[in-house]
Write a protein that holds these residues in place. Structure first.
Motif, mmCIF file in Angstrom:
data_model
loop_
_atom_site.group_PDB
_atom_site.id
_atom_site.type_symbol
_atom_site.label_atom_id
_atom_site.label_comp_id
_atom_site.label_asym_id
_atom_site.label_seq_id
_atom_site.Cartn_x
_atom_site.Cartn_y
_atom_site.Cartn_z
ATOM 1 N N PHE A 1 -6.491 -109.972 -28.657
ATOM 2 C CA PHE A 1 -6.192 -110.443 -27.304
ATOM 3 C C PHE A 1 -5.446 -109.369 -26.531
ATOM 4 N N THR A 2 -5.767 -109.231 -25.263
ATOM 5 C CA THR A 2 -5.005 -108.342 -24.396
ATOM 6 C C THR A 2 -3.858 -109.137 -23.783
ATOM 7 N N GLY A 3 -2.751 -108.445 -23.537
ATOM 8 C CA GLY A 3 -1.644 -109.101 -22.848
ATOM 9 C C GLY A 3 -0.355 -109.145 -23.616
ATOM 10 N N PHE A 4 -0.379 -109.169 -24.958
ATOM 11 C CA PHE A 4 0.866 -109.202 -25.728
ATOM 12 C C PHE A 4 1.196 -107.782 -26.159
ATOM 13 N N ALA A 5 2.320 -107.246 -25.605
ATOM 14 C CA ALA A 5 2.747 -105.878 -25.907
ATOM 15 C C ALA A 5 1.605 -104.911 -25.606
ATOM 16 N N GLU A 6 0.618 -104.847 -26.473
ATOM 17 C CA GLU A 6 -0.560 -104.002 -26.321
ATOM 18 C C GLU A 6 -0.184 -102.575 -25.992
ATOM 19 N N ALA A 7 0.773 -102.036 -26.720
ATOM 20 C CA ALA A 7 1.152 -100.641 -26.541
ATOM 21 C C ALA A 7 -0.062 -99.754 -26.754
ATOM 22 N N GLY A 8 -0.228 -98.772 -25.885
ATOM 23 C CA GLY A 8 -1.357 -97.867 -25.992
ATOM 24 C C GLY A 8 -2.688 -98.487 -25.626
ATOM 25 N N HIS A 9 -2.670 -99.727 -25.103
ATOM 26 C CA HIS A 9 -3.906 -100.445 -24.737
ATOM 27 C C HIS A 9 -4.902 -100.451 -25.891
ATOM 28 N N VAL A 10 -4.379 -100.672 -27.085
ATOM 29 C CA VAL A 10 -5.201 -100.596 -28.290
ATOM 30 C C VAL A 10 -6.284 -101.671 -28.304
ATOM 31 N N SER B 1 -0.746 -104.345 -31.055
ATOM 32 C CA SER B 1 -0.049 -103.057 -31.139
ATOM 33 C C SER B 1 1.356 -103.194 -30.576
ATOM 34 N N ILE B 2 2.263 -102.363 -31.086
ATOM 35 C CA ILE B 2 3.663 -102.402 -30.673
ATOM 36 C C ILE B 2 4.186 -100.980 -30.479
ATOM 37 N N PRO B 3 5.104 -100.785 -29.521
ATOM 38 C CA PRO B 3 5.711 -99.460 -29.339
ATOM 39 C C PRO B 3 6.735 -99.195 -30.442
ATOM 40 N N MET B 4 6.732 -97.987 -30.982
ATOM 41 C CA MET B 4 7.621 -97.633 -32.075
ATOM 42 C C MET B 4 8.181 -96.232 -31.865
ATOM 43 N N PRO B 5 9.380 -95.956 -32.382
ATOM 44 C CA PRO B 5 9.964 -94.606 -32.275
ATOM 45 C C PRO B 5 9.348 -93.667 -33.300
ATOM 46 N N VAL B 6 8.077 -93.347 -33.120
ATOM 47 C CA VAL B 6 7.352 -92.473 -34.032
ATOM 48 C C VAL B 6 6.683 -91.361 -33.222
ATOM 49 N N PRO B 7 6.449 -90.194 -33.826
ATOM 50 C CA PRO B 7 5.813 -89.087 -33.106
ATOM 51 C C PRO B 7 4.301 -89.203 -33.118
ATOM 52 N N HIS B 8 3.670 -88.658 -32.100
ATOM 53 C CA HIS B 8 2.209 -88.691 -32.018
ATOM 54 C C HIS B 8 1.562 -87.727 -33.001
ATOM 55 N N THR B 9 2.354 -86.851 -33.606
ATOM 56 C CA THR B 9 1.830 -85.833 -34.512
ATOM 57 C C THR B 9 1.695 -86.316 -35.951
ATOM 58 N N ARG B 10 2.034 -87.569 -36.222
ATOM 59 C CA ARG B 10 1.938 -88.108 -37.575
ATOM 60 C C ARG B 10 0.872 -89.207 -37.613
ATOM 61 N N PRO B 11 0.382 -89.556 -38.806
ATOM 62 C CA PRO B 11 -0.628 -90.613 -38.900
ATOM 63 C C PRO B 11 -0.144 -91.911 -38.264
ATOM 64 N N GLY C 1 -3.500 -109.747 -40.583
ATOM 65 C CA GLY C 1 -3.199 -109.225 -39.253
ATOM 66 C C GLY C 1 -2.710 -107.793 -39.334
ATOM 67 N N HIS C 2 -2.964 -107.022 -38.268
ATOM 68 C CA HIS C 2 -2.578 -105.615 -38.219
ATOM 69 C C HIS C 2 -1.843 -105.349 -36.904
ATOM 70 N N ALA C 3 -0.620 -104.867 -37.011
ATOM 71 C CA ALA C 3 0.142 -104.442 -35.837
ATOM 72 C C ALA C 3 0.207 -102.919 -35.850
ATOM 73 N N MET C 4 -0.512 -102.283 -34.939
ATOM 74 C CA MET C 4 -0.572 -100.828 -34.899
ATOM 75 C C MET C 4 0.672 -100.263 -34.227
ATOM 76 N N HIS C 5 1.194 -99.164 -34.785
ATOM 77 C CA HIS C 5 2.386 -98.518 -34.255
ATOM 78 C C HIS C 5 1.980 -97.429 -33.263
ATOM 79 N N VAL C 6 2.459 -97.527 -32.032
ATOM 80 C CA VAL C 6 2.153 -96.556 -30.987
ATOM 81 C C VAL C 6 3.439 -95.853 -30.580
ATOM 82 N N PRO C 7 3.445 -94.513 -30.480
ATOM 83 C CA PRO C 7 4.653 -93.806 -30.015
ATOM 84 C C PRO C 7 5.166 -94.416 -28.714
#
Length: 349
Positions: A29-38, A137-147, A193-199
């Motif tokens: 579903f679109t609309g919840f957090a959806e960090a990175g428009h995943v 998807s959720i926003p996380m304090p992670v770098p874009h240079t890592r998996p 369920g899968h919550a993807m981590h987005v910088p």
């Protein structure tokens, strides 16, 4: 509760097909957090590349708050055209090898969650769904240079082992996908369920690597071959743009280096430890995490980092983004997950 069966309409040309029974159900579903428009990227990728047909359509007038997330309409010189009402549909699709599956996608309902969940449970029973695999998807304090990392949850340990083995307890803000997970589990269905981590500094822009990783996880969990080529290419272009902007600023390069150091410290010193754990090994609760994220996003540093790291194409994508949802990243999380250059966990036996 009003009758859940009056919340959707079946497509009479498809609904009676015996081949609909016993399929995998993917949900996003679109609309919840959806960090990175995943989820939006995954939805578009599947609808644009796979053969599909509508099985059931939900009544958006009963589920969507139009004033909270206003639909788009075009004004052309002196008249209106191309009104785009929100849609929430159940599709039958065919993967890259011709394997059929079901895909429920569209705007996250604003109201009547329990009635909507009851309707989905009814459809799952009607079509003897094998398993529901859903993604957000959720926003996380992670770098874009890592998996790209992921948090996996549900009632299928075989699909979670080695990915999110650490199991904390926390209060989080719910999405309708969480409610579906609970109600389908209670009804005896398998759910993952899968919550993807987005910088966090890319949360407002499209981040294709997270969508690629999400498709890999969904495909692996449901034993489906899902398209990723276009998103992989888009991801390489986005990463190229980010790298150029990082190299152009010593300050931004330092910020990314700090995130890399913290990420590597977690992955080197712990085994699949959640990135949401505090220094004293206690899990930060939803209020703490929400306050931390809000404080960071409100800071001048966050604005500078986001502007410096945001791909040039992100401005257009953010204008079209859904307005609903939360930016609260308070979920169980870990640093593991499939690289956007590799594959996800192996399919089930």
């Amino acid at each position: 509760m009003l009758d859940p069966l009056t919340l959707f309409n079946l497509n009479p040309e498809v609904a009676d097909d015996a081949a609909l029974h016993g399929l995998q159900l993917l949900v996003g579903f679109t609309g919840f957090a959806e960090a990175g428009h995943v989820v939006a990227q995954i939805r578009d990728e599947l609808l644009e590349n796979l053969d599909h047909e509508v099985v059931a359509s939900f009544d958006s007038d009963q589920l969507i708050d139009y004033r909270a997330r206003r639909p788009q309409i075009s004004f052309v010189e002196d008249h209106l055209t191309d009104y785009e009402p929100p849609e929430l549909n159940l599709y039958r699709m065919y993967d890259g090898l011709g394997e059929p599956f079901l895909f429920l996608t569209g705007f996250e309902p604003d109201v009547q969650w329990e009635r909507f969940a009851a309707a989905v449970v009814h459809l799952a029973k009607t079509f003897d769904v094998e398993m529901m695999s859903w993604i957000h998807s959720i926003p996380m304090p992670v770098p874009h240079t890592r998996p790209v990392g992921v948090t996996v949850h549900g009632n299928r340990p075989d699909l979670m082992a080695g990915i999110s083995a650490w199991r904390p307890q926390a209060q989080i803000q719910a999405a309708v996908g969480h409610v579906l997970e609970l109600r389908l589990t209670q009804a005896g269905f398998d759910v993952v369920g899968h919550a993807m981590h987005v910088p966090h500094y890319l949360a407002e822009a499209e981040f294709p690597p997270a969508a690629v990783a999400g498709l890999e996880y969904l495909g692996a969990a449901a034993s489906l071959v899902l398209p990723t080529d276009r998103l992989r290419e888009a991801g390489r272009e986005v990463e190229r743009q980010i790298a150029q902007q990082v190299e152009a600023s010593a300050e931004v390069k330092g910020v990314v280096a700090t995130l890399e150091k913290r990420y590597d410290e977690y992955t080197d010193s712990t085994v699949r430890r959640s990135l949401l754990v505090k220094d004293n090994d206690e899990l930060a609760d939803a209020e703490e995490l929400g306050a931390a994220v809000e404080a960071y996003l409100a800071s001048p540093q966050a604005e500078e980092e986001s502007e410096a790291l945001r791909p040039e194409s992100s401005a257009d994508s953010t204008e079209d983004a859904d307005t609903g949802g939360n930016a609260d990243g308070s979920e169980q999380a870990d640093a593991s997950g499939p690289s956007d250059r590799g594959t996800g966990p192996g399919p089930k036996d």
